[in-house]
Design an enzyme around this catalytic site. Structure first.
Site, mmCIF file in Angstrom:
data_model
loop_
_atom_site.group_PDB
_atom_site.id
_atom_site.type_symbol
_atom_site.label_atom_id
_atom_site.label_comp_id
_atom_site.label_asym_id
_atom_site.label_seq_id
_atom_site.Cartn_x
_atom_site.Cartn_y
_atom_site.Cartn_z
ATOM 1 N N CYS A 117 -11.040 37.472 1.258
ATOM 2 C CA CYS A 117 -9.978 37.767 2.217
ATOM 3 C C CYS A 117 -9.540 36.501 2.951
ATOM 4 C CB CYS A 117 -10.389 38.864 3.195
ATOM 5 S SG CYS A 117 -11.905 38.528 4.111
ATOM 6 N N HIS A 137 -13.988 40.084 8.810
ATOM 7 C CA HIS A 137 -12.933 40.363 7.843
ATOM 8 C C HIS A 137 -11.622 39.754 8.319
ATOM 9 C CE1 HIS A 137 -10.790 42.376 4.705
ATOM 10 N NE2 HIS A 137 -10.071 43.107 5.547
#
Lengths: 103, 534
Positions: free
Chosen positions: B167, B447
């Protein structure tokens, strides 16, 4: 919505003072300073988003005119001007006027 | 939406143009009060007050106040249909009882405003007037090419597959995709991956990425090759563990720079440096003799500290971080020795931006590394407020120096320093936000997601998931990196772009080669004929 004072001793002074401020460019400069302060405080972005999303939501029911949108958001927009910004700009205007009129 | 038919439309356009021109001209005159000339504002045709925000009737010479309803009253009384706010160019229709949009009028507004700005500002160094902007119209050759071209969608949005804790890479790639300068470069075929012969070329992967994103396919795309090439070029980023998005950003910029045309080690004009490179200036002032030593360093982005000594971590804004960044910093006596005094003295160092890049990237230093070991670090979660439009003037060397001069001479600083004949128009300093990289969670198990703007709509990208969002959602997120693009790009005057010059030179060389080939072929034929004849 802002409008000129209709009565009292201020009414007679308002029109010529306003004219002079606009002619000198003082009005524009102070307006630019206000816009800058409002942007830094996040006020402009908040109402940019709010008006856009309100208009978007109203699309489903035929849309909303600019004036209606303004009328709807105006009170909240007025209230949410940070007091520090309001004080500062009023201060700038006051200082400018003090140089020009006898109180 | 079409405002009226033909002849009437012409008249409306002309009146509109006059009104906009008056307003734009006045804005510059007022801002550069060199001649101290007073420019009379129009009066409201109903109440007579001087108008600070004039609305001009598009059918006659009347103007009026908006807020007191005077201009509307004029329209109702006269039966005229349209009026316009001369500053913003917005048009009001009395029949619709609302503001309306017409693309021709909108375009006129932009063209006239730019033309007035060009007239009022000149280049500082050469003192030449600016080259007037003109709309591009295709020549015959270009028109033929356009007619044969297959139109592609201008909506480029696609999710990116997470290839195993990637990510951190996906968010940076989305910020590249949303970057207008990078997008324009690759979509106009400036780096053709099908012709490039470089090994492990990252620029080729960027070309492929843009092709994929702007293709008909809207399913999530997996940037496998890009990831593989990045691993081969930078082993520290390899492996499937979570990496730092900013680190990947800088690494990616360097790789693309190394594999792009125009790449040099000094004064590079590759697409990366043309887009992201600015100049940072550091002024070190000797407190004893006052001598200031100036030094400039190139920069690709600006990293801003969040933790401070006096300031608490509340109420952090991009502006406050930039003020801290450009605030004078006291240096100890042993850190600097002045050239003029010759001794180690107390001095102060001040950073400022000497040259603003077209794309300005900010990183908020949220990850505080206590030691080399990354695991022993903490994350600063404090929210930082940032705006959708940013004016960088107060942090530039030019403006900061001017402020210093005013301070020293005791002159009060005016409400706003720009626009100014020496400092330039607002247009030089204004930026718009187009992408935000966010990080949720802790350092080691967090994240990354990002927000990116497509035209005027905001979208949230969470690896393969793309959702329509709002400006508010973006501004309220916990930003790690913010990307801004200049609203108006600056150009040098009357210069043919280097790639056009190179292309023309190439074309000439190609013609020469063809001539030589043809001559050689003719000679061969001649020789054969002679051989056959004899």
């Amino acid at each position: 919505m802002p409008s000129a004072p209709k009565d009292g001793r201020n009414a007679a002074l308002y029109a010529p003072l306003r004219r002079r401020m606009i002619e000198n460019g003082d009005w524009d400069r102070i307006a630019a300073r206000l816009a800058h302060e409002l942007n830094e405080s996040g006020w402009i972005d908040k109402f940019k988003d709010q008006s856009k999303e309100t208009a978007r939501a109203a699309e489903a029911t035929g849309g909303v005119s600019v004036e209606t949108l303004m009328a709807e958001l105006w009170p909240q927009a007025q209230e949410e001007v940070p007091s520090s910004v309001r004080q500062e700009i009023v201060g700038v205007i006051r200082k400018l006027l003090e140089k020009q009129i006898e109180f | 939406m079409l405002l009226a038919e033909d002849a009437e439309r012409e008249a409306l356009l002309n009146r509109y143009k006059t009104a906009i021109q008056w307003s734009a001209h006045r804005a510059h005159d007022v801002a550069y009060p060199a001649k101290r000339r007073k420019i009379a504002p129009p009066d409201c045709s109903v109440c007579g007050l001087a108008l600070s925000k004039p609305f001009a009737c598009l059918h006659c010479t009347a103007s009026g106040c908006w807020y007191d309803g005077h201009i509307k009253q004029h329209l109702q009384d006269t039966g005229h249909d349209f009026c316009a706010d001369v500053k913003t160019g917005y048009i009001f229709c009395i029949e619709c009882d609302d503001f309306v949009y017409d693309s021709t009028f909108s375009r006129i507004h932009k063209l006239v405003t730019i033309a007035e700005e060009e007239k009022a500002t000149a280049f500082e160094v050469s003192k030449r007037l600016r080259e007037p902007f003109s709309l591009w119209t295709p020549n015959a050759q270009e028109r033929t090419a356009l007619e044969g071209a297959i139109p592609a969608s201008c909506q480029g949005r696609r999710g990116l597959l997470n290839l195993g804790q990637t990510c951190f890479m996906n968010v940076i790639l989305q910020s590249f995709i949303a970057n207008p300068l990078l997008r324009n470069y690759y979509l106009s075929d400036k780096h053709n991956s099908r012709l490039c012969k470089t090994n492990d070329c990252i620029s080729c992967e960027m070309d492929r990425l843009f092709t994929e994103v702007y293709s008909e396919n809207s399913t999530p795309y997996g940037p496998f090759k890009l990831l593989a090439k990045t691993w081969r070029s930078s082993s520290e980023l390899s492996g499937y563990s979570q990496q730092d998005a900013h680190e990947f950003f800088i690494t990616a910029l360097n790789h693309i720079h190394a594999t792009s045309r125009g790449s040099t080690s000094l004064q590079c004009i590759c697409i990366i440096h043309s887009t992201f490179a600015g100049l940072l200036q550091s002024d070190v002032k000797c407190e004893r003799c006052g001598k200031v030593a100036e030094k400039t360093d190139p920069m690709l982005d600006i990293s801003l500290e969040l933790k401070g000594d006096s300031s608490n971590e509340q109420d952090l804004t991009l502006a406050s971080c930039l003020r801290r960044y450009t605030h004078p910093e006291k240096l100890g006596p042993n850190e600097y020795s002045c050239e003029k005094c010759g001794k180690a003295t107390h001095s102060s160092k001040r950073l400022s931006i000497r040259k603003l890049p077209p794309v300005l990237s900010f990183q908020f230093k949220r990850f505080e590394h206590k030691s080399v070991d990354k695991s022993a670090a903490r994350k600063i979660d404090a929210p930082v407020r940032f705006p959708s439009s940013l004016n960088m003037a107060p942090y530039t060397t030019l403006v900061m120096h001017q402020q210093e001069l005013l301070k020293e001479s005791g002159t009060a600083s005016p409400a706003t320093l720009i626009p100014d004949k020496a400092l330039g128009p607002e247009a030089l300093y204004e930026y718009d936000l187009f992408a935000v990289v966010c990080h949720e969670g802790q350092i080691d198990n967090g994240h990354y997601t990002c927000y990116a703007r497509s035209h005027n709509e905001w979208y949230r990208y969470d690896d393969d998931k793309v959702t329509h969002s709002t400006l508010s959602a973006c501004l309220n997120s916990q930003a790690y990196m913010c990307f801004y693009v200049k609203r108006h790009l600056d150009y040098k005057p009357h210069i043919t772009p280097s790639y056009v010059v190179m292309r023309e030179q190439e074309a000439v060389k190609e013609k020469e080669r063809e001539k030589e080939k043809e001559a050689a072929r003719m000679k061969e034929v001649e020789d054969e004929l002679l051989a056959a004849a004899s």
